[in-house]
Scaffold this motif. Sequence first.
Motif, mmCIF file in Angstrom:
data_model
loop_
_atom_site.group_PDB
_atom_site.id
_atom_site.type_symbol
_atom_site.label_atom_id
_atom_site.label_comp_id
_atom_site.label_asym_id
_atom_site.label_seq_id
_atom_site.Cartn_x
_atom_site.Cartn_y
_atom_site.Cartn_z
ATOM 1 N N ARG A 1 55.599 10.704 -10.219
ATOM 2 C CA ARG A 1 55.268 11.754 -10.829
ATOM 3 C C ARG A 1 53.596 11.822 -11.024
ATOM 4 N N LEU A 2 53.373 10.705 -11.153
ATOM 5 C CA LEU A 2 51.758 10.470 -11.762
ATOM 6 C C LEU A 2 50.648 11.265 -10.088
ATOM 7 N N ASP A 3 51.109 10.947 -9.209
ATOM 8 C CA ASP A 3 50.280 11.571 -7.989
ATOM 9 C C ASP A 3 51.214 12.341 -7.493
ATOM 10 N N GLU A 4 52.336 13.560 -7.716
ATOM 11 C CA GLU A 4 52.525 15.029 -8.129
ATOM 12 C C GLU A 4 51.870 15.917 -8.960
ATOM 13 N N ALA A 5 51.424 15.385 -10.298
ATOM 14 C CA ALA A 5 50.237 16.107 -10.969
ATOM 15 C C ALA A 5 48.545 15.622 -10.205
ATOM 16 N N ASP A 6 48.512 14.400 -9.526
ATOM 17 C CA ASP A 6 47.164 14.466 -9.413
ATOM 18 C C ASP A 6 46.887 15.356 -8.450
ATOM 19 N N ARG A 7 47.777 15.436 -7.720
ATOM 20 C CA ARG A 7 47.514 16.499 -6.199
ATOM 21 C C ARG A 7 47.848 18.172 -6.630
ATOM 22 N N LYS A 8 48.645 18.003 -7.531
ATOM 23 C CA LYS A 8 48.557 19.127 -8.418
ATOM 24 C C LYS A 8 47.042 19.574 -9.081
ATOM 25 N N ILE A 9 46.615 18.838 -10.305
ATOM 26 C CA ILE A 9 44.995 19.029 -10.518
ATOM 27 C C ILE A 9 44.094 18.706 -9.265
ATOM 28 N N LEU B 1 44.375 20.923 -6.250
ATOM 29 C CA LEU B 1 44.265 22.317 -6.068
ATOM 30 C C LEU B 1 44.064 23.087 -7.261
ATOM 31 N N LEU B 2 44.245 22.927 -8.373
ATOM 32 C CA LEU B 2 44.266 23.692 -9.394
ATOM 33 C C LEU B 2 42.669 23.607 -9.232
ATOM 34 N N LEU B 3 41.393 22.082 -8.812
ATOM 35 C CA LEU B 3 40.320 22.352 -9.532
ATOM 36 C C LEU B 3 39.438 23.045 -7.832
ATOM 37 N N ARG B 4 40.343 22.936 -6.809
ATOM 38 C CA ARG B 4 39.683 23.561 -5.695
ATOM 39 C C ARG B 4 39.655 25.193 -5.914
ATOM 40 N N LYS B 5 40.960 25.601 -6.868
ATOM 41 C CA LYS B 5 40.971 27.331 -6.977
ATOM 42 C C LYS B 5 39.643 27.882 -7.513
ATOM 43 N N PRO B 6 39.973 29.116 -7.403
ATOM 44 C CA PRO B 6 38.126 29.566 -8.159
ATOM 45 C C PRO B 6 38.890 30.434 -9.619
ATOM 46 N N GLY B 7 38.584 29.525 -10.353
ATOM 47 C CA GLY B 7 39.285 30.320 -11.821
ATOM 48 C C GLY B 7 40.750 28.915 -12.524
ATOM 49 N N GLY B 8 40.708 28.168 -11.596
ATOM 50 C CA GLY B 8 41.576 27.323 -11.687
ATOM 51 C C GLY B 8 42.862 28.735 -11.884
ATOM 52 N N VAL B 9 43.332 29.550 -10.767
ATOM 53 C CA VAL B 9 44.066 29.435 -10.893
ATOM 54 C C VAL B 9 44.989 29.600 -9.958
ATOM 55 N N PHE B 10 46.413 28.727 -9.956
ATOM 56 C CA PHE B 10 47.496 27.914 -8.912
ATOM 57 C C PHE B 10 48.603 28.844 -8.979
ATOM 58 N N ARG B 11 48.209 29.746 -7.292
ATOM 59 C CA ARG B 11 49.730 30.342 -6.871
ATOM 60 C C ARG B 11 49.819 29.618 -5.647
ATOM 61 N N GLU B 12 51.311 29.884 -5.441
ATOM 62 C CA GLU B 12 51.857 28.823 -4.816
ATOM 63 C C GLU B 12 51.274 29.426 -2.936
ATOM 64 N N THR B 13 50.951 28.548 -1.954
ATOM 65 C CA THR B 13 51.113 28.988 -0.372
ATOM 66 C C THR B 13 51.532 27.757 0.194
ATOM 67 N N ALA B 14 51.710 28.444 1.676
ATOM 68 C CA ALA B 14 51.561 27.273 2.625
ATOM 69 C C ALA B 14 50.992 26.435 2.893
ATOM 70 N N GLU B 15 49.962 26.721 2.409
ATOM 71 C CA GLU B 15 48.723 25.363 2.575
ATOM 72 C C GLU B 15 48.981 24.145 1.255
ATOM 73 N N GLU B 16 49.212 25.069 -0.045
ATOM 74 C CA GLU B 16 49.596 24.324 -1.529
ATOM 75 C C GLU B 16 50.657 23.203 -1.397
ATOM 76 N N ASP B 17 52.019 23.821 -0.534
ATOM 77 C CA ASP B 17 52.813 23.297 0.055
ATOM 78 C C ASP B 17 52.955 22.085 1.015
ATOM 79 N N ASP B 18 52.118 21.794 1.584
ATOM 80 C CA ASP B 18 51.027 20.848 2.618
ATOM 81 C C ASP B 18 50.700 20.142 2.057
ATOM 82 N N ILE B 19 49.645 20.096 1.209
ATOM 83 C CA ILE B 19 48.833 19.310 -0.076
ATOM 84 C C ILE B 19 50.141 18.542 -0.707
#
Length: 88
Positions: free
Chosen positions: A51-59, A61-79
């Motif tokens: 669970r912590l690893d999943e949260a870390d990966r999601k964070i 992704l959010l830090l890489r997004k402009p404005g911190g907006v999370f939208r599901e994409t194929a690239e995010e599924d890979d990450i």
Amino acid sequence: MAGKGKEPSFEEALKGLEAIVGRIESGEPPLEESIRLFEEGMRLSETCRTRLDEADRKIELLLRKPGGVFRETAEEDDILGRPQGKEE
């Protein structure tokens, strides 16, 4: 804790793990029960780590997004290590 067949949440797993550690550290349970509790604790520990690893990966992704907006994409599924198109 969660019912059979359902993975516990992080909070449920952590609470269960804390209870197990307390029981084992008390020295009360006999050896066989201590071993069973240890095995259960290892499973709960793995759940917490996952669970912590999943949260870390999601964070991440959010830090890489402009404005911190999370939208599901194929690239995010890979990450996130999910099969493409599978929602959480």
